[in-house]
Scaffold this motif. Structure first.
Motif, PDB file in Angstrom:
ATOM      1  N   VAL A  51     -83.100  47.302 -15.992  1.00 17.91           N
ATOM      2  CA  VAL A  51     -82.148  48.283 -16.509  1.00 17.91           C
ATOM      3  C   VAL A  51     -82.693  49.008 -17.733  1.00 17.91           C
ATOM      4  CG1 VAL A  51     -80.190  46.911 -15.684  1.00 17.91           C
ATOM      5  CG2 VAL A  51     -80.917  46.705 -18.072  1.00 17.91           C
ATOM      6  N   CYS A  52     -82.173  50.201 -17.931  1.00 17.52           N
ATOM      7  CA  CYS A  52     -82.517  51.011 -19.097  1.00 17.52           C
ATOM      8  C   CYS A  52     -81.455  52.099 -19.222  1.00 17.52           C
ATOM      9  CB  CYS A  52     -83.921  51.612 -18.948  1.00 17.52           C
ATOM     10  SG  CYS A  52     -84.589  52.368 -20.457  1.00 17.52           S
ATOM     11  N   GLY A  53     -81.637  52.998 -20.166  1.00 21.11           N
ATOM     12  CA  GLY A  53     -80.696  54.096 -20.332  1.00 21.11           C
ATOM     13  C   GLY A  53     -81.043  54.909 -21.558  1.00 21.11           C
ATOM     14  N   SER A  54     -80.315  55.966 -21.778  1.00 30.50           N
ATOM     15  CA  SER A  54     -80.577  56.874 -22.888  1.00 30.50           C
ATOM     16  C   SER A  54     -79.852  56.421 -24.145  1.00 30.50           C
ATOM     17  CB  SER A  54     -80.137  58.291 -22.529  1.00 30.50           C
ATOM     18  OG  SER A  54     -80.904  58.807 -21.472  1.00 30.50           O
ATOM     19  N   ASP A  55     -80.560  56.452 -25.261  1.00 26.87           N
ATOM     20  CA  ASP A  55     -79.987  56.212 -26.583  1.00 26.87           C
ATOM     21  C   ASP A  55     -79.395  57.540 -27.048  1.00 26.87           C
ATOM     22  OD1 ASP A  55     -79.355  55.481 -29.128  1.00 26.87           O
ATOM     23  OD2 ASP A  55     -81.339  54.755 -29.671  1.00 26.87           O
ATOM     24  N   THR A  56     -78.084  57.605 -27.206  1.00 24.31           N
ATOM     25  CA  THR A  56     -77.430  58.906 -27.394  1.00 24.31           C
ATOM     26  C   THR A  56     -76.702  59.054 -28.724  1.00 24.31           C
ATOM     27  OG1 THR A  56     -75.420  58.104 -26.307  1.00 24.31           O
ATOM     28  CG2 THR A  56     -77.091  59.135 -24.905  1.00 24.31           C
ATOM     29  N   HIS A  57     -76.821  58.082 -29.609  1.00 25.65           N
ATOM     30  CA  HIS A  57     -76.102  58.160 -30.882  1.00 25.65           C
ATOM     31  C   HIS A  57     -77.072  58.199 -32.057  1.00 25.65           C
ATOM     32  CE1 HIS A  57     -72.660  56.146 -28.493  1.00 25.65           C
ATOM     33  NE2 HIS A  57     -72.505  57.464 -28.513  1.00 25.65           N
ATOM     34  N   GLY A  58     -76.534  58.222 -33.262  1.00 23.25           N
ATOM     35  CA  GLY A  58     -77.367  58.260 -34.456  1.00 23.25           C
ATOM     36  C   GLY A  58     -77.580  59.675 -34.971  1.00 23.25           C
ATOM     37  N   THR A  59     -78.122  59.746 -36.177  1.00 23.25           N
ATOM     38  CA  THR A  59     -78.278  61.053 -36.829  1.00 23.25           C
ATOM     39  C   THR A  59     -79.254  61.998 -36.131  1.00 23.25           C
ATOM     40  OG1 THR A  59     -79.891  60.060 -38.352  1.00 23.25           O
ATOM     41  CG2 THR A  59     -77.611  60.229 -39.106  1.00 23.25           C
TER      42      THR A  59
END
Length: 679
Positions: A51-59
């Motif tokens: 499994v994996c996915g996109s990191d979509t938060h943070g500055t």
């Protein structure tokens, strides 16, 4: 002693790609070895989930969205699809590829944070946070830069990325500067929430001593643990992200909800396949994280401590890659030392399997990898073309021309022993994350096959003893079959073709190591063979080198121009008349004014300066001027001020004002024609 197969659930993950830019080959340093590892485990008969996915938060997401004049939602939608497409193009296939913005991840993050609160591992504390008085906003992470308090190198708000690499807490940065407007920031007090990382000191020391994976991950993390751990601020001043439970003004730090994505993506896979995510994250399992060397601290310290505190299963193994260089230069997008996966590689017709092979075999996984177009050419031409491809094609072509099928003949015990010893060495290296060693071991079987073919001289035997010649060719095809099984994890698309060429009708991706020694079936028809790997010509490499050098040259020119501007600004306090005459100062009229959302200092003005349409200008006068009261006023405007973006709003000019207990707008002494120049 082999580690696989095991009856324990096995989950493999990759560090999440950040959904704010395009994929470059530095990303693939993590994902391709992980995909190879998963495919290799399946050849043991291991049941494994990937499994994996996109990191979509943070500055950075918010920062880039403002820079591109779009929303975080639209930005992550674009780049999530981009990465999903790139991975599939590179033959990297996940069982689940989600995003941290999915509702599943929000819910799982809330569940874990609330569990940490219930277990007494989270507390509130008033701390100093960087604040920009010009932009009128708090400055988390990438919105602030300054000096690292540990090594004095340039650093960003949450990490010393240019120096010691240490994670930085809010308020630690020295000489803070706002990255939006470039003005000095100040520190203001605000309540935030902390995770009691210091209470996990003994747990982490014992955990790291028993952690599987690469030594660089264990040793780096152990070094920080032995120095002592401070509690960890887990909230930030952002609207975009996962809200901290009970607080609408704070979100959880991205390094809280991003790794929780590993759990939520597993949940999504489980829901789609009638499986249980708890058997991996709540029971005895083997969780293997493939990460870049720059995020060891987060995966080997923060993450296992957080899982322990919330009563979840901790990772069994952490595999950290070495860093990447481009043409022996430190990887840098701003300096042009980058190779984009799509525009520089796939769009130029290079087969994805070739890059998979290069990245996995150039050097040890934990060492620094250098990408060079000539090195790439030499490795592909000498190894895949010259060794593997040469043996495979010559064996199949001889069989096709002289028999048309796999001839009868006993497979020699020496051949089977060589195949088995190759499998043993290969699998042991794979299980220890030594990908280069594993593939070099497999390639040695191709060298053995070339020697076997050459020494038995089938071109002579076919004239003297066709039966004996058939036996030799049957042995060659047995070696070829073993090679396809061993190379499938590395170059899967090419091996799918090769599997069919030796007359196999089954799925090569479902093949097991045991299939390599299962005897080939005589009289199996062989189709006309095709060349698997074609030589990369010098002309193509020269073309790619020119693209790279042009990019570096363009980046250097841009950097030089920037440096010249900065030097000029720093060195020249006085200006001459020529300098003054470059300023386009005009009289304009404010035709519309309104407050900038999220700021109590900025106004968005529309100013008519005698052009076809009014100019949009952002001015820091909201505390001294009501928007309704200044509409219709004539003002003085610097029209050729370099465009800027303040709080996400474009500004094309500057309204001139003085400072006397607040902003004082400069006005002409009487009404004049709009656009009248001053000078």
């Amino acid at each position: 002693m082999t580690k696989f197969p095991t009856d324990k659930p096995v989950l493999v993950t990759c560090g999440l790609p950040y959904a704010n830019g395009k994929a470059h080959i530095g990303h693939l340093r993590t994902y391709i070895p992980a995909d190879i590892y998963v495919r290799a485990l399946k050849k043991h008969g291991q049941d494994v989930t990937f499994v994996c996915g996109s990191d979509t938060h943070g500055t950075p997401i918010v920062f880039n969205a403002e820079e591109y004049n779009t929303t975080p939602e639209e930005l992550i939608k674009t780049y999530h699809k981009h990465f999903d497409d790139i991975f599939k193009s590179m033959n990297v296939y996940f069982d689940a590829f989600g995003t941290t913005e999915d509702a599943t991840n929000h819910n799982r993050t809330h569940a874990i944070v609330n569990k940490l609160i219930d277990n007494g591992y989270v507390y509130s504390k008033t701390i100093e946070i960087a604040y920009c008085p010009v932009c009128d906003r708090y400055l988390p992470d990438r919105y602030v830069k300054g000096k690292c308090p540990h090594c004095a190198e340039a650093a960003r708000g949450d990490e010393c990325d240019q120096g010691c690499g240490k994670h930085l807490e809010p308020g630690e940065l020295e000489s803070p500067v706002c990255t939006l407007c470039g003005d000095a920031a100040e520190y203001k007090e605000q309540e935030h929430y902390f995770f009691k990382l210091s209470q996990f000191q003994d747990f982490l020391q014992n955990y790291l001593e028993n952690l599987e994976g690469t030594s660089n991950a264990r040793n780096y993390a152990m070094g920080w643990v032995k120095k002592g751990l401070d509690d960890w601020c887990i909230t930030r001043n952002l609207e975009w992200g996962v809200k901290f439970p009970g607080r609408d003004d704070l979100v959880v730090y991205v390094w809280v909800d991003a790794p929780i994505g590993y759990i939520s993506f597993t949940e999504e896979w489980a829901n789609a396949n009638n499986e249980s995510w708890e058997k991996i994250w709540k029971d005895d399992s083997r969780i293997v994280h493939f990460i870049g060397g720059d995020i060891i601290y987060h995966h080997c310290i923060f993450w296992p401590a957080m899982l322990k505190g919330a009563e979840y299963t901790q990772p069994w193994s952490v595999v950290a890659s070495g860093m990447l260089k481009i043409e022996n230069k430190t990887f840098s997008k701003s300096r042009g030392y980058v190779v984009w996966v799509e525009e520089d590689y796939l769009n130029h017709g290079f087969h994805p399997d070739l890059l998979r092979y290069y990245l996995a075999t150039y050097t040890s996984h934990t060492k620094e990898l250098n990408f060079s177009w000539p090195f790439f050419q030499e490795k592909i031409n000498s190894e895949l073309v010259g060794v593997f491809g040469n043996f495979f094609y010559r064996s199949l072509l001889f069989a096709y021309k002289n028999f048309g099928y796999i001839p009868e003949g006993e497979i020699e015990s020496d051949v089977l022993d060589n195949i088995q010893s190759t499998i043993d060495g290969y699998t042991e290296a794979m299980e220890n994350y030594e990908f280069k060693k594993a593939i070099d071991t497999a390639l040695s079987l191709a060298s053995y096959g070339n020697t076997y073919f050459q020494s038995n001289e089938p071109w002579r035997l076919i004239k003297e003893d066709k039966t004996e010649c058939g036996r030799v060719i049957a042995n060659c095809i047995q070696i070829a079959k073993a090679l396809v099984v061993l190379f499938e994890p590395v170059v899967p698309e090419k091996m799918e073709d090769a599997w069919k060429q030796i007359g196999m009708s089954s799925d090569v991706h479902a093949s097991r190591y045991s299939d390599a020694t299962e005897l080939v079936e005589s009289n199996t028809p062989i189709p006309k063979p095709r060349i698997l790997f074609k030589k990369i010509e010098d002309e193509k490499i020269e073309e790619m080198e020119k693209i790279s050098s042009d990019r570096v040259k363009k980046a250097q020119e841009k950097e030089h121009e920037k440096g010249m501007r900065e030097d000029k600004m720093e060195s020249e306090e006085n200006i001459n008349f020529d300098d003054f005459s470059k300023m386009d100062i005009r009289v304009g009229k404010i035709v519309n004014a309104e407050k900038v959302e999220k700021s109590n200092k900025l106004l968005r003005l529309e100013v008519d300066i005698g052009e076809n349409s009014p100019r949009q200008v952002v001015a820091g006068i909201a505390k001294t001027h009501n928007p309704e009261e200044i509409i219709g006023h004539q003002v003085v405007v610097l029209a050729n001020m370099e465009p800027a973006k303040l709080c996400g709003v474009d500004s094309k000019g500057m309204v001139l004002a003085g400072e006397d207990n607040g902003a004082v707008l400069l006005k002409p002494e009487r009404e004049v024609t709009l656009g009248t120049k001053i000078g």
